[in-house]
Every structure is written in structure tokens, then in C-alpha cells.
Write a protein that holds these residues in place. Structure first.
Motif, PDB file in Angstrom:
ATOM      1  N   PHE A 184       0.830  -1.210   0.000  1.00 48.57           N
ATOM      2  CA  PHE A 184       0.000   0.000   0.000  1.00 48.57           C
ATOM      3  C   PHE A 184       0.862   1.256   0.000  1.00 48.57           C
ATOM      4  CE2 PHE A 184      -3.501  -2.513   2.385  1.00 48.57           C
ATOM      5  CZ  PHE A 184      -3.977  -3.006   1.189  1.00 48.57           C
ATOM      6  N   LEU A 187       2.224   1.807  -3.432  1.00 55.87           N
ATOM      7  CA  LEU A 187       1.210   2.330  -4.345  1.00 55.87           C
ATOM      8  C   LEU A 187       0.918   3.804  -4.089  1.00 55.87           C
ATOM      9  CD1 LEU A 187      -1.349  -0.635  -4.395  1.00 55.87           C
ATOM     10  CD2 LEU A 187       0.387  -0.072  -6.100  1.00 55.87           C
ATOM     11  N   LEU A 216      -4.353  -8.743  -3.443  1.00 60.36           N
ATOM     12  CA  LEU A 216      -3.592  -7.496  -3.525  1.00 60.36           C
ATOM     13  C   LEU A 216      -3.321  -7.069  -4.968  1.00 60.36           C
ATOM     14  CD1 LEU A 216      -1.066  -7.838  -0.588  1.00 60.36           C
ATOM     15  CD2 LEU A 216      -2.787  -6.064  -0.880  1.00 60.36           C
ATOM     16  N   PRO A 219      -5.899  -3.675  -5.701  1.00 56.32           N
ATOM     17  CA  PRO A 219      -5.545  -2.261  -5.512  1.00 56.32           C
ATOM     18  C   PRO A 219      -4.434  -1.794  -6.439  1.00 56.32           C
ATOM     19  CG  PRO A 219      -4.772  -3.591  -3.663  1.00 56.32           C
ATOM     20  CD  PRO A 219      -5.685  -4.462  -4.472  1.00 56.32           C
ATOM     21  N   VAL A 222      -6.044  -1.005  -9.738  1.00 56.53           N
ATOM     22  CA  VAL A 222      -6.840   0.219  -9.635  1.00 56.53           C
ATOM     23  C   VAL A 222      -5.941   1.443  -9.716  1.00 56.53           C
ATOM     24  CG1 VAL A 222      -8.285   1.597  -8.082  1.00 56.53           C
ATOM     25  CG2 VAL A 222      -8.734  -0.843  -8.355  1.00 56.53           C
ATOM     26  N   VAL A 223      -4.825   1.419  -9.018  1.00 60.44           N
ATOM     27  CA  VAL A 223      -3.890   2.541  -9.085  1.00 60.44           C
ATOM     28  C   VAL A 223      -3.323   2.680 -10.496  1.00 60.44           C
ATOM     29  CG1 VAL A 223      -1.655   3.392  -8.258  1.00 60.44           C
ATOM     30  CG2 VAL A 223      -3.302   2.448  -6.634  1.00 60.44           C
ATOM     31  N   ALA A 317      -8.612   2.494  -4.154  1.00 56.28           N
ATOM     32  CA  ALA A 317      -7.904   1.215  -4.247  1.00 56.28           C
ATOM     33  C   ALA A 317      -7.948   0.476  -2.917  1.00 56.28           C
ATOM     34  CB  ALA A 317      -6.450   1.449  -4.677  1.00 56.28           C
ATOM     35  N   LEU A 318      -7.742   1.193  -1.822  1.00 62.11           N
ATOM     36  CA  LEU A 318      -7.787   0.570  -0.505  1.00 62.11           C
ATOM     37  C   LEU A 318      -9.216   0.196  -0.129  1.00 62.11           C
ATOM     38  CD1 LEU A 318      -4.918   1.820  -0.514  1.00 62.11           C
ATOM     39  CD2 LEU A 318      -5.222   2.242   1.942  1.00 62.11           C
ATOM     40  N   LEU A 320     -11.673  -0.736  -2.241  1.00 63.02           N
ATOM     41  CA  LEU A 320     -12.085  -1.945  -2.952  1.00 63.02           C
ATOM     42  C   LEU A 320     -11.419  -3.187  -2.371  1.00 63.02           C
ATOM     43  CD1 LEU A 320     -12.147  -0.686  -6.655  1.00 63.02           C
ATOM     44  CD2 LEU A 320     -14.081  -1.106  -5.132  1.00 63.02           C
ATOM     45  N   TRP A 321     -10.144  -3.072  -2.000  1.00 63.35           N
ATOM     46  CA  TRP A 321      -9.470  -4.206  -1.355  1.00 63.35           C
ATOM     47  C   TRP A 321     -10.177  -4.567  -0.049  1.00 63.35           C
ATOM     48  CZ3 TRP A 321      -6.844  -4.729   3.355  1.00 63.35           C
ATOM     49  CH2 TRP A 321      -6.114  -5.921   3.507  1.00 63.35           C
ATOM     50  N   SER A 322     -10.598  -3.564   0.703  1.00 62.90           N
ATOM     51  CA  SER A 322     -11.287  -3.809   1.971  1.00 62.90           C
ATOM     52  C   SER A 322     -12.623  -4.498   1.742  1.00 62.90           C
ATOM     53  CB  SER A 322     -11.504  -2.486   2.717  1.00 62.90           C
ATOM     54  OG  SER A 322     -10.272  -1.851   2.994  1.00 62.90           O
TER      55      SER A 322
END
Length: 387
Positions: A184, A187, A216, A219, A222-223, A317-318, A320-322
């Protein structure tokens, strides 16, 4: 803070000649500053686990109860930790077919620690990774919020939230959490070849340490899509979890003839039950090994609320990962390990650290979390609650 005039020092402050310290001293100073917010919560979570272990030992007159189906699953090596120890000591062939669902990095690292044996090696690895993980959470919170006080609170939240005591058990929580936090940070701030290499390595570790490390990739992609300036670093980082997971799946295919064997074993109806499974029947059945059904539903609700806050306040990004991690956490046949899974959703830790303020709310959180964590850990070590 005073703004220094151009060409000189601030008024009333005499300029001092700069003294260049040796590089090792600068490195030591940076390491000390990095670990400063982490060592107290690190020590506290260790004390919680050791106190819980002492209580269980006292209750059972020194004879720890069996916890789970792994070989010699007792005490700190109960439940999944027993499988990791057996894999480290005997390999997959010497442990049984169910062992294939456990990814190899933690057992390999435990075996690699010289002179103390695999079991003590794994405890050493997770303890070091726990300290580094808590430090990384503080840095990540500072980057995301710009709030120094929240950054100091974040390691306490990460260490005390119910389920977080798994960070010092021979589980993958500390290693996987450290890898995710580093990725993270890459990113968010990483650049150049060094950033890309750090992101790729963190991704490889994630892919080798547990089945969900593959998430992982999300994210990172997404970035790559949303930030043209960070696209190269993000794409290289996205390749890391694919490479790590692919290494283990490739070995599985060669050794057992089942390329997807680790995921197939995990999806057995006696274990997770599948990739996405309705947890309600299992939770309502209130079978042995889980927390009570009302507590499970309350925890699910809290998780949903906190992930919504993540989506509203942190980068997409964080968020959607969550969301994906939360869905995977609740979608199993009994949702037994929900506290441990939710404790590992790092953006939730960041949000909590930012929302909780000094005073009554913070003190209440610390005390209540410590009590719940202690009780949950006693249940884990006593063999009555599945971590």
C-alpha cells in the motif's frame, strides 16, 4: 513552526555548522524513529497472549488442551499453527493432504532461522514481523491522514482490536499484514525502480504466505488505471502476488498433480466450503468453535460500517481491497475466524485510529479491546474458539 528567511537562519536563532553523521548512525536513528510508535503496542500484545497462556495452563494444571485437528495442536501451536509447524518440520508429504491448503512461506522462514528449531523459528519470525507491521501501519496512517496523533494511535488499534493477538501466534497475520502495508505504501508513495522492486517483493510475499494474498492484485490494478504517473510501479506491484501465488500453485501441480490443489482443499465442505458461501446457516447453527451467533452478526455489522467509512475517506484502491477482503471474511460456512480476519483489514485500522480521539472514547476503546482480545485468546488457547 518558524519559516526560515532566505539565505539565513530564523531571527534570534544562531546558525550552527552542520555535522554529517556516519551513515550507520543515520540508519539507526531512522530505524529508532520508525519503531518508536510500535514497540509499546508490540510488547502489550505479547503480554496479552502470554497472560492468556498462563491462565489456560493454570486452569488445566499445566496440561494444555488439544486445539484443532493439526498434529500436536496445543497451546501457541493450536489450530492452524499446528499445521504450519508440521509443514515446517516434516514437509507437505509428511503432514497429510489437508496441509496443502496452507501456503509455504511461514514454514520455510521458520525452518530458515538457524539454531533454534522450526517451532521457535516461526515464533521469532512472526514476532519480528509483528513489530515491523505495527511500525508500517503507523507510517501508512501518517501518509493517508496527515495526522501524527492518529499515526501514533494506529499501532495500538492494530495490536488490540479483537482478533489481533493472532499477530504473535505462529499464524500468517503479521507477515501478510506487513507485506500488504508495504505494498500500500508503494502504491501511494513509491517511485522509480526501487519502488517497483519493493512493491513486487511485497506482492510475492503476499502470494506465498496465504491464499488471499492474490487479492492485492486489485488495488495495484486500480492505481494503474487511475494514476498515469504511478502506472509502472503499480503494474510491477500487481505482478508480485501473481508470481508468488503462481510459484506455490506450480509446485502443487508438479508435486501433487493438482495445480489448484491449495484452493480446492480449502474449499472442502468441512472447511471453508467454497469461494463464496452463505454463512447464515452455519452461524445460526451456533456450532462449537465459533463465537455466539449474536456476536458474529454484530461483528459483521461493525465490519460493514467500518468498510463504508473506508470507502468514504480513503483512496478507492484501498476501499475496494477492503470490500473484497470483508466479503471473503464472511463468506464461509461458519464464519469462525471472523475476528481475526477483520483485524487484518488494514484500512479499517487506519479509519479507527483517525476517528478515535484522545479522551473517553480512546480510553474506552483501549480497555474494551484489551478485555475482548484477552477473552478471545483464552478461548483460542483453550480449544473452544477457532482463531
Amino acid at each position: 513552526m518558524l519559516n526560515e528567511p532566505a539565505g539565513g537562519s530564523a531571527p534570534g536563532i544562531e546558525a550552527r555548522p552542520s555535522v554529517r553523521r556516519p551513515s550507520f548512525q543515520r540508519g539507526r536513528s531512522r530505524l529508532t524513529a520508525l519503531l518508536a510508535p510500535a514497540w509499546r503496542p508490540w510488547l502489550t500484545v505479547h503480554l496479552l497472549v502470554l497472560t492468556a497462556l498462563a491462565l489456560v495452563l493454570a486452569v488445566h494444571a499445566g496440561d494444555l488442551p488439544r486445539a484443532g485437528s493439526a498434529p500436536d495442536a496445543v497451546g501457541l501451536f493450536g489450530w492452524d499453527a499446528g499445521w504450519y509447524r508440521s509443514i515446517s518440520e516434516h514437509g507437505y508429504d509428511g503432514t497429510g493432504s489437508e496441509a496443502l491448503r496452507f501456503f509455504p512461506l511461514l514454514p520455510l522462514l521458520g525452518r530458515a532461522v538457524p539454531g533454534i528449531g522450526s517451532a521457535a523459528g516461526m515464533l521469532t519470525v512472526v514476532s519480528i514481523c509483528c513489530l515491523l507491521y505495527l511500525a508500517a501501519v503507523a507510517v501508512l496512517t501518517r501518509v493517508l491522514t496527515g495526522d501524527e496523533a492518529a499515526a501514533r494511535r494506529a499501532p495500538w488499534v492494530a495490536a488490540l482490536v479483537p482478533g489481533a493477538t493472532a499477530l504473535v501466534l505462529p499464524y500468517t497475520e503479521s507477515l501478510a499484514g506487513l507485506a500488504a502495508a508495504v505494498l500500500f505504501l508503494v502504491l501511494l508513495r513509491g517511485s522509480g525502480a526501487a519502488g517497483a522492486a519493493a512493491g513486487f517483493l511485497a506482492g510475492v510475499v503476499s502470494g506465498l504466505v496465504r491464499p488471499t494474498g492474490l487479492v492485492l492484485v486489485l488495488p495495484a490494478l486500480v492505481v494503474a488505471l487511475l494514476s498515469q504517473g504511478r502506472r509502472r510501479v503499480a503494474l510491477v506491484s500487481a505482478a508480485g502476488p501473481l508470481a508468488g501465488t503462481g510459484l506455490f500453485l506450480g509446485w502443487s501441480g508438479l508435486a501433487t498433480g493438482r495445480f489448484l490443489g491449495p484452493y480446492q482443499v480449502q474449499s472442502d465442505e468441512t472447511l471453508r466450503g467454497g469461494l463464496f458461501v452463505n454463512p447464515l446457516p452455519g452461524v445460526l447453527a451456533d456450532k462449537n468453535g465459533g463465537i455466539s451467533a449474536p456476536a458474529t452478526f454484530a461483528l459483521m455489522a461493525v465490519g460493514v460500517v467500518l468498510v463504508v467509512l473506508v470507502l468514504r475517506t480513503l483512496p478507492v484502491a484501498l476501499g475496494l481491497w477492503s470490500v473484497v477482503t470483508l466479503v471473503l471474511s464472511v463468506s464461509s460456512i461458519e464464519a469462525h475466524s471472523l475476528p481475526r480476519y477483520l483485524a487484518g483489514i488494514i484500512p479499517i485500522v487506519v479509519v479507527l485510529a483517525a476517528r478515535l480521539r484522545p479522551g473517553w472514547s480512546w480510553r474506552s476503546f483501549v480497555v474494551l479491546s484489551a478485555i475482548l482480545s484477552f477473552g478471545l485468546t483464552v478461548g483460542w488457547l483453550n480449544g473452544t474458539i477457532t482463531p
